[in-house]
Motif scaffolding. Structure first.
Motif, PDB file in Angstrom:
ATOM      1  N   ALA A  76     -18.124  52.947  48.216  1.00 12.72           N
ATOM      2  CA  ALA A  76     -17.354  53.388  47.048  1.00 12.72           C
ATOM      3  C   ALA A  76     -18.083  53.039  45.755  1.00 12.72           C
TER       4      ALA A  76
ATOM      5  N   ILE B 154     -13.908  59.979  46.563  1.00 15.25           N
ATOM      6  CA  ILE B 154     -14.160  58.634  47.091  1.00 15.25           C
ATOM      7  C   ILE B 154     -13.039  58.227  48.042  1.00 15.25           C
TER       8      ILE B 154
ATOM      9  N   ILE C 210      -9.996  51.421  44.455  1.00 17.41           N
ATOM     10  CA  ILE C 210     -11.086  52.057  43.726  1.00 17.41           C
ATOM     11  C   ILE C 210     -10.969  51.768  42.233  1.00 17.41           C
TER      12      ILE C 210
END
Length: 64
Positions: free
Chosen positions: A31, A44, A55
């Motif tokens: 990521a 992602i 994230i």
């Protein structure tokens, strides 16, 4: 003690937890690389299986 069924069960559990932690770490590394490539968060999420919150946390960490 190492030959007991109880020890085997505990050992398997520890190994499974270690493997899961390693996979999670690998997803985070992927990521980070994807963020560095300026890929969209949705891409992602779909690619890594991470949650948006994870994230977004990585984005904040990268900003420091």
């Amino acid at each position: 003690m190492e030959n007991s069924p109880l020890f085997d069960g505990i050992q398997e559990e520890w190994e499974a937890k270690g493997e899961a932690k390693g996979r999670e770490h690998e997803k985070m590394e992927v990521a980070i690389k994807m963020l560095q490539l300026n890929l969209e968060i949705e891409t992602i999420i779909k690619t890594t299986g991470l949650e948006r919150v994870q994230i977004e946390k990585l984005i904040k960490q990268q900003g420091n």
